[in-house]
Design a protein around this motif. Structure first.
Motif, PDB file in Angstrom:
ATOM      1  N   PHE A  70      -1.716   1.114   1.057  1.00 52.76           N
ATOM      2  CA  PHE A  70      -2.985   0.894   0.363  1.00 52.76           C
ATOM      3  C   PHE A  70      -2.831   1.410  -1.061  1.00 52.76           C
ATOM      4  CE2 PHE A  70      -6.401  -0.299   3.387  1.00 52.76           C
ATOM      5  CZ  PHE A  70      -5.651  -0.317   4.554  1.00 52.76           C
ATOM      6  N   PHE A  71      -3.319   0.652  -2.029  1.00 57.31           N
ATOM      7  CA  PHE A  71      -3.240   1.081  -3.423  1.00 57.31           C
ATOM      8  C   PHE A  71      -4.619   0.991  -4.054  1.00 57.31           C
ATOM      9  CE2 PHE A  71      -2.817   0.047  -7.952  1.00 57.31           C
ATOM     10  CZ  PHE A  71      -2.147   1.184  -8.378  1.00 57.31           C
ATOM     11  N   ASN A  72      -5.002   2.051  -4.771  1.00 60.76           N
ATOM     12  CA  ASN A  72      -6.283   2.070  -5.458  1.00 60.76           C
ATOM     13  C   ASN A  72      -6.028   2.148  -6.964  1.00 60.76           C
ATOM     14  OD1 ASN A  72      -8.707   2.853  -6.705  1.00 60.76           O
ATOM     15  ND2 ASN A  72      -9.434   3.823  -4.816  1.00 60.76           N
ATOM     16  N   SER A  73      -6.415   1.094  -7.693  1.00 56.90           N
ATOM     17  CA  SER A  73      -6.100   1.062  -9.121  1.00 56.90           C
ATOM     18  C   SER A  73      -6.973   2.036  -9.916  1.00 56.90           C
ATOM     19  CB  SER A  73      -6.242  -0.364  -9.668  1.00 56.90           C
ATOM     20  OG  SER A  73      -7.574  -0.806  -9.528  1.00 56.90           O
ATOM     21  N   LEU A  74      -8.116   2.459  -9.391  1.00 54.93           N
ATOM     22  CA  LEU A  74      -8.975   3.391 -10.126  1.00 54.93           C
ATOM     23  C   LEU A  74      -8.435   4.816 -10.086  1.00 54.93           C
ATOM     24  CD1 LEU A  74     -12.619   2.218  -9.329  1.00 54.93           C
ATOM     25  CD2 LEU A  74     -11.204   1.749 -11.334  1.00 54.93           C
ATOM     26  N   SER A  75      -7.864   5.200  -8.942  1.00 53.56           N
ATOM     27  CA  SER A  75      -7.311   6.557  -8.842  1.00 53.56           C
ATOM     28  C   SER A  75      -5.807   6.542  -9.081  1.00 53.56           C
ATOM     29  CB  SER A  75      -7.600   7.142  -7.461  1.00 53.56           C
ATOM     30  OG  SER A  75      -6.988   6.347  -6.469  1.00 53.56           O
ATOM     31  N   ALA A  76      -5.217   5.349  -9.182  1.00 54.69           N
ATOM     32  CA  ALA A  76      -3.759   5.191  -9.285  1.00 54.69           C
ATOM     33  C   ALA A  76      -3.045   5.912  -8.140  1.00 54.69           C
ATOM     34  CB  ALA A  76      -3.226   5.667 -10.638  1.00 54.69           C
ATOM     35  N   GLN A  77      -3.690   5.904  -6.964  1.00 55.03           N
ATOM     36  CA  GLN A  77      -3.077   6.551  -5.804  1.00 55.03           C
ATOM     37  C   GLN A  77      -2.727   5.522  -4.740  1.00 55.03           C
ATOM     38  OE1 GLN A  77      -5.983   9.616  -4.828  1.00 55.03           O
ATOM     39  NE2 GLN A  77      -4.513  11.167  -5.473  1.00 55.03           N
ATOM     40  N   SER A  78      -1.654   5.815  -4.012  1.00 53.16           N
ATOM     41  CA  SER A  78      -1.332   4.952  -2.886  1.00 53.16           C
ATOM     42  C   SER A  78      -1.349   5.771  -1.601  1.00 53.16           C
ATOM     43  CB  SER A  78       0.018   4.275  -3.091  1.00 53.16           C
ATOM     44  OG  SER A  78       1.013   5.250  -3.223  1.00 53.16           O
ATOM     45  N   PHE A  79      -1.494   5.091  -0.478  1.00 54.05           N
ATOM     46  CA  PHE A  79      -1.630   5.743   0.818  1.00 54.05           C
ATOM     47  C   PHE A  79      -0.906   4.874   1.829  1.00 54.05           C
ATOM     48  CE2 PHE A  79      -3.982   6.753   4.747  1.00 54.05           C
ATOM     49  CZ  PHE A  79      -4.026   8.144   4.683  1.00 54.05           C
ATOM     50  N   GLU A  80      -0.006   5.479   2.589  1.00 49.50           N
ATOM     51  CA  GLU A  80       0.802   4.689   3.502  1.00 49.50           C
ATOM     52  C   GLU A  80       0.520   5.086   4.945  1.00 49.50           C
ATOM     53  OE1 GLU A  80       5.033   4.353   2.246  1.00 49.50           O
ATOM     54  OE2 GLU A  80       5.328   4.464   4.410  1.00 49.50           O
ATOM     55  N   VAL A  81       0.446   4.094   5.816  1.00 47.02           N
ATOM     56  CA  VAL A  81       0.151   4.338   7.231  1.00 47.02           C
ATOM     57  C   VAL A  81       1.193   3.610   8.069  1.00 47.02           C
ATOM     58  CG1 VAL A  81      -1.486   3.771   9.064  1.00 47.02           C
ATOM     59  CG2 VAL A  81      -2.336   4.633   6.893  1.00 47.02           C
ATOM     60  N   SER A  82       1.720   4.265   9.094  1.00 47.81           N
ATOM     61  CA  SER A  82       2.677   3.565   9.957  1.00 47.81           C
ATOM     62  C   SER A  82       1.927   2.831  11.077  1.00 47.81           C
ATOM     63  CB  SER A  82       3.722   4.534  10.518  1.00 47.81           C
ATOM     64  OG  SER A  82       3.102   5.420  11.413  1.00 47.81           O
ATOM     65  N   ILE A  83       2.442   1.669  11.454  1.00 45.71           N
ATOM     66  CA  ILE A  83       1.773   0.793  12.430  1.00 45.71           C
ATOM     67  C   ILE A  83       2.663   0.644  13.654  1.00 45.71           C
ATOM     68  CG2 ILE A  83       0.617  -1.438  12.720  1.00 45.71           C
ATOM     69  CD1 ILE A  83       1.160  -1.923   9.691  1.00 45.71           C
ATOM     70  N   SER A  84       2.063   0.693  14.833  1.00 43.93           N
ATOM     71  CA  SER A  84       2.859   0.386  16.034  1.00 43.93           C
ATOM     72  C   SER A  84       2.226  -0.791  16.780  1.00 43.93           C
ATOM     73  CB  SER A  84       2.990   1.613  16.928  1.00 43.93           C
ATOM     74  OG  SER A  84       1.793   2.325  16.937  1.00 43.93           O
ATOM     75  N   PRO A  85       2.978  -1.431  17.665  1.00 42.18           N
ATOM     76  CA  PRO A  85       2.456  -2.615  18.363  1.00 42.18           C
ATOM     77  C   PRO A  85       1.195  -2.301  19.167  1.00 42.18           C
ATOM     78  CG  PRO A  85       4.818  -2.401  18.697  1.00 42.18           C
ATOM     79  CD  PRO A  85       4.370  -1.145  18.028  1.00 42.18           C
TER      80      PRO A  85
END
Lengths: 79, 359
Positions: free
Chosen positions: B219-234
């Motif tokens: 996930f990327f937010n251009s207002l905060s210039a922050q990204s957030f990553e989440v791992s996904i499983s089936p």
């Protein structure tokens, strides 16, 4: 015992919560958290979103560890 | 000097990486905000063949972010303008144009001809459709989507047992739950950021370089210039909702699944006119143009609760409005009131009425 949950919200969910981050009282599990959130922010009832605990997407109802970071992730459709 | 010298020089990329790009084919679904930067960078990088799918034409509100198009292109087909622009820059690139929207009927045929698919579409029905088609065909899918100031990116179906869109979002949102760019706006530069992230993932998948964004979503937010990553499983329950075969896929109505609304084109509606179906104008009194030469009834959206009172006498009702948005809402409401009628919304509304039928 000081046990809080840190909630991170994205997209429309952040709009409904009025913030991208929120501190919340500890909660047994994710179903319980959903209910509490929906009681305070009724618009959430109508929305579909996935939940991640400590940056891992969960499937079904999951117990919340102490001081969990809970992310509320809505789908985006725009392109 | 070689056009690709600067990337052939790269450690880990080299001539071999470049050859992989030039031998590869990529299908880009959607030539809009995400599609424009993706196309520009993949063409520049030396991808051998690019297919472009989009049934839309350029409109003035596209121009804040769809950077291939300009004022002189208004009203022209996006794939035509985009293909012409790129072909003018690089003559050795092969571009296939599909000036149509992707549907369960054309998806498998179109997607089957490419090594990798990129989804830059703008609605949930298409996103679930493209995902399911890629799973059935075993094609890697670079996914990206935007909302106002934020974006999300992932790579699905990268290898066997990889996760896909349904693992991330098992249930499609209801109609109107997540507004699109047209309703809520979008920062023009955002699809540039997200689109170039997607183009980079495509190059990584093809060249085998780096760590592909598979099994995780960014996930990327251009207002905060922050990204957030989440791992996904089936998610086994979510996967049960997927069509199990090509036949099942071709018969699935993704628009109905995602929006609870069935849609028909004017062409289909007019060719199927019969005693069993009724055309309904759901616009308010005094809206123009009127539908002429075809018998229809009027039931404005504001009075939809009155219902049609036709259950038992008709089998289908085809609702139309000005542009096809209000008729979807009306169809949803009316379906609740008249459960025995099969209710459709006419795609594009009166503005899409075929000019050949106007006498």
């Amino acid at each position: 015992m000081y046990n809080k949950i840190n909630i991170k919200a994205f997209g429309m969910i952040a709009e409904k919560l009025g913030n991208t981050a929120l501190e919340w009282d500890a909660c047994e599990d994710t179903d319980g958290l959903r209910k509490e959130l929906e009681a305070r922010f009724p618009d959430l009832k109508e929305m579909k979103y996935s939940i991640a605990i400590n940056k891992t997407l969960i499937v079904g109802n999951v117990r919340l560890p102490e001081q969990a970071e809970v992310a509320l992730l809505p789908p985006f459709s725009g392109g | 000097m070689d056009r690709f010298e600067r990337q052939i020089l790269l450690p880990g990329f080299g001539k071999e990486g470049q050859e992989k790009l030039s031998r590869s084919s990529v299908l880009l679904i959607g030539a809009g905000g995400l599609g424009c930067p993706i196309l520009l960078y993949l063409a520049a990088a030396g991808i051998g063949k690019i297919g472009l799918v989009d049934g839309d034409v350029v409109s003035v509100s596209n121009l804040n972010r769809q950077v291939i198009y300009g004022e002189k292109d208004l009203g022209r087909k996006k794939v035509e303008v985009a293909a012409g622009h790129i072909q003018g820059k690089y003559r050795d690139l092969s571009i296939d144009q599909f000036a149509e929207f992707i549907t369960p009927q054309n998806a498998l045929k179109i997607i089957g001809d490419y090594d990798l698919v990129i989804d830059g579409s703008d609605n949930f029905a298409t996103r679930y459709l493209v995902n399911d088609a890629c799973v059935l065909l075993g094609k890697p899918l670079v996914f990206g989507a935007i909302y106002q100031y934020e974006g999300q990116v992932s790579v699905f179906n990268h290898r066997e047992n990889s996760v896909n869109y349904r693992d991330l979002f098992p249930e499609p949102p209801a109609l109107g739950e997540v507004p699109n760019c047209a309703e809520t706006g979008v920062l023009g530069v955002l699809p540039g950021t997200i689109g170039t992230l997607m183009a980079a993932e495509a190059i990584k998948v093809i060249s085998g370089l780096g760590k592909v964004l598979s099994g995780r979503v960014l996930f990327f937010n251009s207002l905060s210039a922050q990204s957030f990553e989440v791992s996904i499983s089936p998610n086994p329950d979510a996967r049960k909702q997927m069509p199990a075969s090509k036949e099942e896929f071709e018969n699935l109505d993704y628009e109905f699944m995602c929006e609870g609304v069935r849609e028909k084109d004017w062409e289909q509606a007019l060719s199927q006119l019969s005693e069993e179906a009724v055309l309904v104008d759901v616009r308010e009194e005094g809206e123009f143009p009127l539908l002429e030469d075809f018998s229809h009834v009027k039931l404005p959206l504001s009075e939809i609760q009155k219902g049609l009172g036709l259950s038992g006498r008709k089998k289908e009702a085809w609702l139309f409005c000005q542009s096809g948005v209000r008729s979807k809402k009306a169809a949803l409401l009316l379906q609740g009131l008249e459960p025995t009628l099969k209710i459709y919304s006419v795609r594009g509304g009166i503005l899409a009425f075929p000019s050949s039928k106007k006498e």
